[in-house]
Design an enzyme around this catalytic site. Structure first.
Site, short mmCIF file in Angstrom:
data_model
loop_
_atom_site.label_atom_id
_atom_site.label_comp_id
_atom_site.label_asym_id
_atom_site.label_seq_id
_atom_site.Cartn_x
_atom_site.Cartn_y
_atom_site.Cartn_z
N CYS A 1 0.93 -0.98 0.04
CA CYS A 1 -0.01 0.10 0.03
C CYS A 1 0.79 1.19 0.15
O CYS A 1 1.98 1.32 0.60
CB CYS A 1 -0.73 -0.09 1.33
SG CYS A 1 -1.70 1.57 1.35
N HIS B 1 -8.71 -2.71 2.36
CA HIS B 1 -7.69 -2.14 2.98
C HIS B 1 -7.74 -0.62 2.80
O HIS B 1 -7.71 -0.11 3.77
CB HIS B 1 -6.31 -2.75 2.25
CG HIS B 1 -5.16 -2.04 2.92
ND1 HIS B 1 -4.40 -2.74 3.92
CD2 HIS B 1 -4.54 -1.09 2.84
CE1 HIS B 1 -3.42 -1.92 4.33
NE2 HIS B 1 -3.43 -0.81 3.72
N GLU B 2 -7.81 -0.26 1.61
CA GLU B 2 -7.93 1.11 1.28
C GLU B 2 -9.17 2.00 1.99
O GLU B 2 -8.96 2.91 2.60
CB GLU B 2 -7.73 1.62 -0.11
CG GLU B 2 -6.44 0.86 -0.79
CD GLU B 2 -5.29 1.66 -0.06
OE1 GLU B 2 -5.25 2.69 0.43
OE2 GLU B 2 -4.13 0.69 -0.15
N HIS C 1 -1.88 1.61 9.30
CA HIS C 1 -1.21 0.44 9.04
C HIS C 1 -0.80 -0.13 10.39
O HIS C 1 -0.67 0.41 11.44
CB HIS C 1 0.24 0.47 8.45
CG HIS C 1 -0.22 0.76 6.98
ND1 HIS C 1 0.84 1.34 5.93
CD2 HIS C 1 -1.23 0.26 5.99
CE1 HIS C 1 0.20 1.43 4.83
NE2 HIS C 1 -1.04 0.69 4.73
N HIS D 1 -8.35 2.76 5.41
CA HIS D 1 -7.60 4.24 5.63
C HIS D 1 -8.58 5.22 5.47
O HIS D 1 -8.45 6.24 6.35
CB HIS D 1 -6.62 4.21 4.46
CG HIS D 1 -5.38 3.51 4.61
ND1 HIS D 1 -4.77 3.39 5.81
CD2 HIS D 1 -4.64 2.69 3.90
CE1 HIS D 1 -3.55 2.79 5.62
NE2 HIS D 1 -3.57 2.34 4.40
#
Ligand SMILES: *[C@@H]1O[C@H](CO)[C@@H](O)[C@H](O)[C@H]1NC(C)=O
Ligand SMILES: *[C@@H]1O[C@H](CO)[C@@H](O)[C@H](O)[C@H]1NC(C)=O
Length: 513
Positions: free
Chosen positions: A83, A233-234, A243, A237
């Site tokens: 990432c 995952h993104e 992380h 964020h």
């Protein structure tokens, strides 16, 4: 003596890396700077200490042995796809969560905070809208939408958040966009083509996640980058999560591999619940194993039979297929999931038929298939097993373990290659010529795909044509190779440009690709 030499070389290499070949060290420095390990706050320390502290911190986040030395394993880790978001806040957020988990004297023992606390990096509402701005054109839209919906659900299932898809014209809190190269996020954040940084996203409340359009994204079991895990995952964020250094965390900077364990680790769940609380009015949903999310195309194929009866033409035209082969009458067999289609030489396509009807005992989702034009038998490959059928009768009684003969596990494709009169298996960047009988790799193989000039790695299928060419398939593209010169002569999109693939009618009816 050879072994000794190898050992010696190995030591020498390790030594070189330790001493820090200046070029490698400069690259490592650039990497550590980009990902937030060499910040202003650490600038006061002398340079060598700063550098080895940064390496130490990177090793801690990446779960490598912590030495502070730039060794082979650390260098290798730096080149792995990851990432693009910096790891700067991961230590402080982690310390926070540990403090909550283990209050008391332990908290004092935890390491000193080095980074600013991620203060108000959260949304102050619990209903968030999102929009998928664009997506890779070789992936079917409905499968991409399904994956995006599930990726948001991963987070709403364990927190008080709820998500809804905004209409395409109105505003949206979170926007997901695919970009190529530099896209006005600063040169440091420009996308770098296949590998390297695959995506990045911004902490709240900017609401942007960006994906590298030049990656080979996949939503099926075929090789390529699993888009779903990167989406989930993104999205993490965009909700404010940094992380995670926890083993098997979805928020680990190197994207998680989808396996038997739940998609979210305990640390991911703790992190999102610290910001937004537990799910309202219902007990926490049981978590599904990650590997259930490896094939959205198959899910979609399943449900679209009910939802979109209006899609024209056979389904494989709109999706990738598992395997393809051709028999002596130039009749194609195309495999997808638990079904297959036959396409006559004139492009007339059969209805989808269950694999079991024709080849009893053959499992679904086979990985490679080829008809031998020597004996007319069908050969199938999946995992480390293989099958051979004469008509509907298995030749070998039961599936063979093909590993023994040197065959690769999980081959990409199989081909009967007329000039050699042999079967060939393809896997990644290599190919394997099989001896007659199909269970043994010929000496001197595997060899590099460079022998087939212009054909890409990780192909999806390959066919000999009666005009003497070989056609290779990958995603929505094909490459035609001249058998005599072993060079690619043409390439393009198979569904719209090759009438014999049986997608012609599907394509004349509407804009599918
Ligand atoms: C979320 O929870 C529901 C209900 O338990 C479940 O059906 C769904 O599959 C879950 N979604 C994900 C992505 O885990
Ligand atoms: C195409 O195949 C079907 C059987 O699968 C057959 O009924 C039909 O007549 C064929 N059409 C042409 C144009 O050959």
């Amino acid at each position: 003596p050879l072994l000794l030499l190898l050992l010696l070389l190995g030591c020498l290499q390790a030594r070189l890396a330790e001493r820090g070949d200046p070029e490698l060290r400069a690259e490592a420095e650039a990497f550590l700077e980009k990902y937030g390990y060499l910040t202003e706050q650490t600038a006061k320390a002398p340079a060598p200490t700063r550098f080895s502290n940064a390496v130490r911190e990177f090793q801690w986040v990446s779960q490598l042995p912590i030495s502070g030395v730039l060794d082979q394993a650390t260098l290798r880790q730096m080149t792995r796809p990851r990432c693009g978001v910096a790891d700067a806040d991961s230590h402080s957020s982690w310390t926070e969560r540990i403090r909550v988990l283990f209050p008391g004297p332990r908290a004092q023992m935890s390491r000193k905070k080095r980074f600013a606390r991620p203060g108000n990096n959260k949304w102050y509402k619990q209903h968030l809208s999102y929009r998928l701005v664009n997506w890779p054109e070789h992936l079917p839209e409905s499968a991409v939408r399904g994956a995006v919906r599930a990726a948001f659900q991963v987070w709403s299932n364990v927190s008080a958040l709820e998500f809804w898809e905004a209409p395409s014209t109105g505003p949206a809190d979170i926007r997901l966009t695919f970009f190529q190269g530099d896209h006005n996020d600063g040169l440091d954040n420009a996308f770098d083509g296949p590998g390297g940084a695959l995506a990045h996203a911004f902490l709240p409340r900017r609401g942007e996640a960006h994906f590298d359009r030049d990656e080979r994204w996949s939503l099926s079991r075929r090789r390529g980058r699993n888009l779903f895990v990167v989406l989930a995952h993104e999205i993490g964020h965009t909700l404010g999560l940094a992380h995670s250094p926890a083993p098997r965390a979805l928020m680990a900077p190197y994207y998680k591999r989808l396996g038997r364990d739940a998609l979210l680790s305990w640390d991911d769940v703790l992190a999102v619940q610290r910001l937004y609380g537990k799910p309202l009015g219902r007990s926490v949903a049981t978590q599904l194993p990650g590997k259930l999310f490896t094939d959205f195309e198959a899910w979609d194929l399943h449900s679209s039979q009910v939802k979109h009866p209006d899609i024209q033409g056979p389904k494989y035209c709109h999706y990738s297929f598992d395997a393809i082969t051709v028999d002596g009458q130039q009749r194609l067999s195309i495999f997808k999931g638990s079904h297959f289609w036959e396409v006559a030489a004139d492009g007339n396509v059969s209805e989808p038929r269950p694999l079991q009807d024709r080849w009893p005992g053959l499992p679904p989702n086979i990985e490679a298939a080829a008809v031998s034009l020597e004996d007319g038998d069908f050969y199938f490959f999946k995992g480390s097993r293989c099958w051979r059928f004469r008509g509907s009768k298995p030749v070998w009684g039961h599936p063979q373990k093909c590993r023994a003969g040197g065959l690769p596990r999980h081959p990409d494709a199989a081909l009967f290659f007329p000039p050699l009169r042999r079967l060939i298996l393809f896997k990644g960047a290599r190919y394997y010529v099989l001896a007659r009988g199909g269970l043994q790799v010929e000496p001197y193989y595997p060899r590099s795909m460079q022998d087939w000039a212009g054909v890409p790695e990780e192909i999806m299928g390959a066919l000999p044509r009666s005009d003497g060419s070989i056609v290779f398939f990958r995603d929505d593209q094909y490459w035609r190779l001249d058998q005599a010169t072993l060079r690619v002569t043409t390439s393009g999109r198979w569904a719209s440009e090759l009438p014999w693939m049986g997608c012609w009618n599907a394509n004349s009816g509407g804009a599918l690709f």
